[in-house]
Enzyme design. Sequence first.
Site, PDB file in Angstrom:
ATOM      1  N   TYR A 147      -0.009  -1.712   4.832  1.00 33.49           N
ATOM      2  CA  TYR A 147      -1.098  -2.542   4.316  1.00 33.49           C
ATOM      3  C   TYR A 147      -0.563  -3.341   3.142  1.00 33.49           C
ATOM      4  O   TYR A 147       0.071  -2.786   2.240  1.00 33.49           O
ATOM      5  CB  TYR A 147      -2.261  -1.642   3.862  1.00 33.49           C
ATOM      6  N   ASP A 242       7.116  -4.530  -0.810  1.00 33.23           N
ATOM      7  CA  ASP A 242       5.776  -4.447  -1.397  1.00 33.23           C
ATOM      8  C   ASP A 242       5.696  -3.120  -2.147  1.00 33.23           C
ATOM      9  O   ASP A 242       5.462  -2.063  -1.561  1.00 33.23           O
ATOM     10  CB  ASP A 242       4.712  -4.543  -0.301  1.00 33.23           C
ATOM     11  N   LYS A 270      -1.335  -1.939  -9.072  1.00 23.14           N
ATOM     12  CA  LYS A 270      -1.675  -0.565  -9.450  1.00 23.14           C
ATOM     13  C   LYS A 270      -1.087  -0.141 -10.809  1.00 23.14           C
ATOM     14  O   LYS A 270      -1.571  -0.587 -11.831  1.00 23.14           O
ATOM     15  CB  LYS A 270      -1.292   0.394  -8.317  1.00 23.14           C
TER      16      LYS A 270
END
Length: 431
Positions: A147, A242, A270
């Site tokens: 994702y 990523d 994050k």
Amino acid sequence: MTSRRTQRSHEIMHRSRQLFPGGVNSPVRAFGGVGGEPFVVERGKGARIWDADGNEYLDYVLSWGPLVLGHAPRPVLEAVDRVMQQGTSFGIPTGLEVQLAERVIERMPHLEMLRFVSSGTEATMSAVRVARAKTGRDFILKFDGCYHGHADSFLVRAGSGVATLGLPNSPGVPAMLAALTLTAPFNDLEATRAIARAQAPTLAAIIVEPVCGNCGYIPPEPGFLEGLRELADETGAVLIFDEVMTGFRIAYGGAVEAFGVTPDLTTFGKVIGGGLPVAAYGGRAEIMKQVAPVGSVYQAGTLSGNPLAMAAGIATLDALTPSVHRGIVQQTERLVAGLSAIAAQRGVPFTAGHTGSMWGFFFLGRNPRNYGEAKAADVALFRRFFHAALDRGVYLAPSQFEAAFMSSAHGAHEVNETLDRLDQALAAALA
Ligand code: PLP
């Protein structure tokens, strides 16, 4: 049937459902992967959160990863408070952006230039735009179950909520755009090579989570990331790591330190914002200089580099020293070993692992290599276990296909308490 008090959470969720699709502002929060109704959180401190009915939980979701120091850590609260007194947003440069960028580059010297944005989705979609501009090509290659946020190009065989809800692709993504996203199975270098080579003249980027966390926790097999590096070099595609989830978690210096493979572009989110909205993309100056205003690849953001968010990121990275990082990893190791022992004692097919402070488990008799294999996990048992854990005060990610996290607030005491509670939860789930 839950044994917790849930009346106030239930009342708030009832009102939420009139106001937000599914009563939530991000799909995985709706408990679609486990059934039942989410609790409504009121506050957090350290390793614990409390809901609107006063129930306490040891938290292993940690806002889906950012809270590497736990909830409401003093250095972050103090930094945000101090900066907030000077104003909350300016839309012109501040010194705080330089301070955070320097801290990131100190840990990951292969990054020469960065651009701050406000969400992981913005970071990954911008990185792909830069890769397309640099190569003059349109296709990208991603991995099933990975994702990379909800930008159109990524909603093809995506992980996280998309996997949890069993949606292969999202309606609303133009078919012509989705056709530019190729997918391969994670950890399958042969299949990846075949797809990339067939598309080589038009392949702009290979994007990968270096440790997959969005279809459950699945680490790369030795040689997989090295193989992607070689394939990118061979085809002329830009290799994008990523690290929105893995950054500042799998190792002090991220995937480059953990695996010795250097990408062309890296995306962060994050932890980099310590619980406030910060994300970033970066890489070699030669590539990043394509971004406006130096280059012509347009990307902008009203709140990019927001001073409160920068302050939270700086305080978080300053507190996350190599020794603090090592401490978190040690407790993660204990938790994973303890959980594996509990499952073995009860004779349950089970596999668990961790890279740094990112961890996960499957009710499955072997380590899955990719999302295709992970789907064989016993999801019904996971659901029972999840609810039994919640009733005993342990909040795990509400899906078998999500990774879990640890923080510096999860010490030996919290881990022991967690293992006791999870042992009882597993017994209840199997009863
Ligand atoms: N990339 C990865 C690896 C992620 O795990 C996520 C979110 O979970 C994203 C990108 C998207 O980040 P955001 O939710 O901040 O848009």
